[in-house]
Design an enzyme around this catalytic site. Structure first.
Site, PDB file in Angstrom:
ATOM      1  N   HIS A 133      -2.701  -7.576  -4.371  1.00 36.13           N
ATOM      2  CA  HIS A 133      -1.659  -6.754  -4.853  1.00 36.13           C
ATOM      3  C   HIS A 133      -1.432  -5.846  -3.564  1.00 36.13           C
ATOM      4  CE1 HIS A 133       0.921  -4.098  -7.170  1.00 36.13           C
ATOM      5  NE2 HIS A 133       0.568  -3.081  -6.358  1.00 36.13           N
ATOM      6  N   GLU A 134      -2.500  -5.286  -3.229  1.00 39.87           N
ATOM      7  CA  GLU A 134      -2.394  -4.145  -1.915  1.00 39.87           C
ATOM      8  C   GLU A 134      -2.225  -4.923  -0.679  1.00 39.87           C
ATOM      9  OE1 GLU A 134      -2.413  -1.049  -2.482  1.00 39.87           O
ATOM     10  OE2 GLU A 134      -2.878  -1.451  -4.482  1.00 39.87           O
ATOM     11  N   HIS A 186       1.724  -5.205  -0.757  1.00 35.49           N
ATOM     12  CA  HIS A 186       2.155  -4.225  -0.204  1.00 35.49           C
ATOM     13  C   HIS A 186       2.254  -4.047   1.402  1.00 35.49           C
ATOM     14  CE1 HIS A 186       3.001  -1.851  -3.511  1.00 35.49           C
ATOM     15  NE2 HIS A 186       1.883  -1.888  -4.057  1.00 35.49           N
ATOM     16  N   ASP A 196       3.173  -7.337  -7.201  1.00 35.43           N
ATOM     17  CA  ASP A 196       2.369  -8.209  -8.236  1.00 35.43           C
ATOM     18  C   ASP A 196       2.813  -9.740  -8.135  1.00 35.43           C
ATOM     19  OD1 ASP A 196       1.750  -6.160  -9.741  1.00 35.43           O
ATOM     20  OD2 ASP A 196       3.275  -5.903 -11.038  1.00 35.43           O
TER      21      ASP A 196
END
EC number: 3.4.-.-
Length: 484
Positions: free
Chosen positions: A133-134, A137, A202
């Site tokens: 998830h990170e 980003h 996500d």
């Protein structure tokens, strides 16, 4: 080898993009971010801010400088990065000692994991889901895009926000106030943008997770458990404040995970070894509580994971200096897996305590033949040489290591100690100067190098090298200050 973090924790939890660390001797180009007209951030500008943020974090947060844990999360993180799309920059993964559940990413290629994640993630796939998830980003440049969105509302926002994030790390009250002032008047737009970013992270994260060979369902499983556990909590963990979990987000992640074939993965021992190490040393609990946790887990854990329980208990006994209890556990573990870096690290510490450093040296030399230049083995090997007063050999190894790994404070700390004990005061000061620079303590770094320059022969090559580094540090200091 055992390292403990220092400083208090400022929980700056920003889920956002990351880019690569700037090598400490590289010239830093000052970005043109401060102009009112600036409405976009280039990759180069993100790199510069990320480097600045990381230096401040090392100074103000309890970053875990543990070679074994660093190797584990670095390997896991880069396995995910290799399966991610739109990767344009390197990644750096690191851990912060904090029992709260959280992870965040920021400019410069950095992804941070709180040690508390290991206490709540029940499998390597669940931990990997947070990291994926990170990473998303980062690859989608969410922090930069968020600032650019704000800049469209107010032309000065990018400069103000980027600078205020740096202030938030250095002085939380000032930084938070600056962020609030900068974003006033456009909060709802930012909230909507953040929710969009979370769903996008996500979506990309689940795809990365599946492609890397992990269970795609791990993400919605982890989300669901967190939401259920903290649904009525008056004080939810930071992760739920920076990564809200409304029902539609959980549902969306569950539907996306169903697009991938279900996987039944065997438990991964290294994940449980890392978890045991955190419980023994970084969970903020005393030895009795840690031993109690291992005793309870031993009764219900899978047989293939029993070594992680023995390893965790051995670490507790080692830290308690109950070497008679630690030795049989570690000896058996090394016998079963002689190349396991978790075990080699621990038994090296044990042999040092038992005044048998020569045994540790023999084990590490054999392991280094299999994996030359490995960070965990090299750091432990240098430490073992140091404990045997083999300072010249240790310095030779550490000089090469710090050249190849200039951002590893562990290497500089050992190099400083080795030179100090050998009586090389100038080189000791130079190594201490590098530690200060990595922590954004520019004045102290310059002071140490100035003292080193004054100790060596006038006009010597050593003095020229120190003086050149002083010039570099002065330039870096001015450019760093200009970012605030």
């Amino acid at each position: 080898m055992k390292f403990f973090p220092t400083r208090t924790l400022l929980c700056l939890c920003i889920a956002a993009p990351c880019l690569p660390a700037i090598a400490q001797n590289d010239p830093i180009e000052l970005p043109d971010i401060g102009t009112v007209a600036g409405s976009t951030l280039t990759i180069d500008q993100e790199l510069i801010y990320g480097d600045a943020y990381m230096r401040m974090l090392r100074n103000n947060q309890p970053v875990i400088n543990d070679p074994v844990l660093n190797e584990y999360i670095d390997n896991l993180g880069h396995r995910l990065v290799a399966s991610a799309n739109d990767v344009k920059t390197p990644f750096t993964f690191f851990m912060i000692r904090d029992r709260n559940i959280n992870a965040f990413a920021f400019f410069g290629g950095y992804v941070a994991l709180h040690s508390g994640l290991f206490l709540h993630a029940q499998s390597e796939s669940e931990l990997a889901s947070v990291m994926a998830h990170e990473i998303a980003h980062v690859t989608q440049r969410h922090l930069a895009r968020s600032m650019e969105e704000q800049a469209r509302r107010s032309p000065a926002t990018i400069a103000a926000l980027a600078g205020s994030l740096l202030l938030a790390i250095a002085a939380p009250e000032a930084g938070i106030a600056a962020i609030n002032a900068t974003m006033a008047g456009s909060i709802q737009g930012q909230i909507n943008y953040t929710r969009s970013n979370e769903k996008e992270a996500d979506r990309f994260g689940i795809a990365t997770l599946a492609k890397a060979g992990f269970d795609a369902n791990a993400m919605p499983q982890f989300f669901t458990r967190l939401a259920d556990e903290y649904r009525y909590a008056s004080k939810p963990p930071p992760m739920l404040l920076t990564h809200p979990l409304p029902e539609d987000r959980i549902t969306d992640s569950r539907e996306r995970a169903r697009q991938y074939p279900p996987l039944k993965l065997a438990p991964h021992l290294d994940y449980h070894l890392a978890r045991a190490r955190i419980i023994a040393r970084y969970a903020g609990i005393d030895a009795d509580a840690a031993l109690d946790w291992f005793a309870r887990s031993e009764k219900k854990i899978d047989a293939t994971l029993q070594p992680s329980i023995q390893y965790g208990k051995a670490l507790v006994y080692l830290d308690l200096k109950q070497f008679d209890k630690a030795e049989p556990l570690l000896t058996q573990l090394v016998k079963e897996q002689p190349d396991n870096h978790f075990y080699l690290d621990a038994i090296s510490d044990l042999y040092i305590e038992l005044k048998q450093a020569d045994k540790a040296q023999s084990l590490l030399e054999k392991a280094l033949k299999q994996t030359p230049n490995n960070s965990v083995l090299t750091i432990n090997y240098a430490n073992v040489l140091l404990k045997q007063d083999k300072f010249t050999d240790a310095i030779r190894i550490l000089q090469r290591y710090t050249h190849d790994n200039p951002n590893d404070i562990n290497g500089w700390q050992l190099l400083s100690e080795a030179n100090s004990r050998l009586g090389n005061s100038a080189e000791d000061l130079a190594a201490r100067g590098e530690i200060m620079a990595l922590q954004a303590n520019w004045n102290k770094a310059i002071q140490f190098y100035t003292q080193a320059s004054q100790l060596v022969e006038l006009g010597s090559l050593a003095q020229a090298r120190y003086d050149a580094r002083i010039d570099q540090l002065m330039v870096q200091r001015e450019r760093f200050l200009s970012l605030q």
